[in-house]
Design a protein around this motif. Structure first.
Motif, short mmCIF file in Angstrom:
data_model
loop_
_atom_site.label_atom_id
_atom_site.label_comp_id
_atom_site.label_asym_id
_atom_site.label_seq_id
_atom_site.Cartn_x
_atom_site.Cartn_y
_atom_site.Cartn_z
N GLU A 185 0.84 -1.20 0.00
CA GLU A 185 0.00 0.00 0.00
C GLU A 185 0.88 1.26 0.00
N PRO A 186 0.43 2.34 -0.65
CA PRO A 186 1.21 3.59 -0.67
C PRO A 186 1.38 4.16 0.74
N LEU A 187 2.54 4.77 1.00
CA LEU A 187 2.81 5.33 2.32
C LEU A 187 1.79 6.39 2.70
N GLU A 188 1.36 7.19 1.73
CA GLU A 188 0.37 8.23 2.02
C GLU A 188 -0.92 7.62 2.57
N ASP A 189 -1.36 6.52 1.96
CA ASP A 189 -2.60 5.88 2.40
C ASP A 189 -2.42 5.24 3.78
N ILE A 190 -1.26 4.65 4.01
CA ILE A 190 -1.01 4.01 5.30
C ILE A 190 -0.97 5.06 6.41
N ALA A 191 -0.26 6.16 6.14
CA ALA A 191 -0.16 7.22 7.14
C ALA A 191 -1.54 7.72 7.53
N GLU A 192 -2.40 7.93 6.54
CA GLU A 192 -3.75 8.42 6.82
C GLU A 192 -4.56 7.39 7.60
N ALA A 193 -4.44 6.13 7.22
CA ALA A 193 -5.19 5.07 7.89
C ALA A 193 -4.77 4.90 9.34
N MET A 194 -3.52 5.23 9.64
CA MET A 194 -3.01 5.09 11.00
C MET A 194 -3.15 6.36 11.83
N GLY A 195 -3.72 7.41 11.22
CA GLY A 195 -3.99 8.63 11.97
C GLY A 195 -2.88 9.65 11.99
#
Length: 219
Positions: A185-195
C-alpha cells in the motif's frame, strides 16, 4: 516440533493467547513447541513453516527462545530456509543447514506484536483502537470519558502489557501498518489510515517504535 514461520509474499498474523504477531517477508516468527496458536493470512499471501525437532534444537550452540519471538529474515536466513525445502538434501547436509539456521537466528528490533489487555476498564479503549487505529482520542480524552484518572488507565495498561497507553496504541498502529506495507500500500494511504498527518510523521513514529524505516519492511 519448534516452528519458524516466514512468508514469501504478503502478511499474515499469528495469535497465541492475548498476543498477536505479524509475519511478513522480512519478519519471521519463532514458535516454540507446544505453543497453542491460530493463524490467519490474506488471499494471495505465500507463507512457509520450517520445523525443528526438540533433539535438533537441544544441540544448538546458542540458547533458543522459549517464548514466541519475531525474527529478522535476512537474505542469508532465507537462502538457508529455502535450502531446507530441497527434498534431495541428504541427512548430513540437512543437519548442517539446520545448525546454520539456528546459529544465525536474530530477534527483530521490534517484536511486531500487540498484547490485547483483558481488564474490563480498558475494553472500550481496546475495542476502539483495534477497530480504528487512527482513533485520535488521547489519554486525557479517555480519562474523561471513562471517569477515571489518567494514572489508573496507565497502570492498567502497564500491568497487562508492560506498555503505557500511547505506546500500546503505537504498537497497534505499527502492526497494522506493517501488514499494509507488506501488501504494497502507498505510504500516504497508510499514514492516513493510522492517523498521522503526513507520511513523514508516520515514518518518524514508525522509526521511534521499531528502530527501522517503513520502506525496509516492504516485500
Amino acid at each position: 516440533m519448534h516452528e519458524l514461520l516466514w512468508n514469501d509474499a504478503g502478511p499474515s498474523t499469528l495469535r497465541a493467547g492475548p498476543r498477536t504477531w505479524t509475519v511478513t517477508p522480512t519478519i519471521g516468527l519463532w514458535l516454540p513447541a507446544g505453543t497453542v496458536h491460530s493463524a490467519a493470512a490474506r488471499a494471495g499471501t505465500v507463507y512457509r513453516a520450517t520445523y525443528f525437532s526438540l533433539e535438533m534444537a537441544a544441540e544448538s550452540a546458542r540458547p533458543l527462545p522459549t517464548e514466541p519471538v519475531s525474527l529478522r529474515v535476512t537474505g542469508l536466513l532465507r537462502e538457508l530456509l529455502l535450502r531446507l525445502g530441497d527434498e534431495s538434501l541428504n541427512e548430513h547436509s540437512r543437519r548442517l543447514t539446520e545448525t546454520m539456521v539456528l546459529d544465525v537466528l536474530a530477534p527483530a528490533p521490534h517484536q511486531f506484536l500487540v498484547h490485547e489487555p483483558t481488564a474490563g476498564l480498558l475494553q472500550p479503549i481496546v475495542a476502539a483502537v483495534l477497530s480504528d487505529p487512527s482513533d485520535a482520542r488521547t489519554l486525557r480524552d479517555w480519562s474523561r470519558q471513562l471517569k477515571v484518572s489518567e494514572r489508573t488507565i496507565t497502570r492498567a495498561f502497564r500491568a497487562e502489557t508492560g506498555l503505557g497507553f500511547a505506546r500500546w496504541v503505537g504498537s497497534v498502529r505499527v502492526q497494522r501498518a506493517t501488514t499494509l506495507l507488506a501488501d504494497g500500500e502507498p505510504l500516504e494511504d497508510i499514514a492516513e489510515a493510522m492517523g498521522y498527518r503526513s507520511p513523514s510523521a508516520f515514518g518518524a513514529a514508525f522509526r521511534k517504535l521499531t528502530g527501522t524505516t517503513p520502506s525496509s519492511l516492504r516485500n
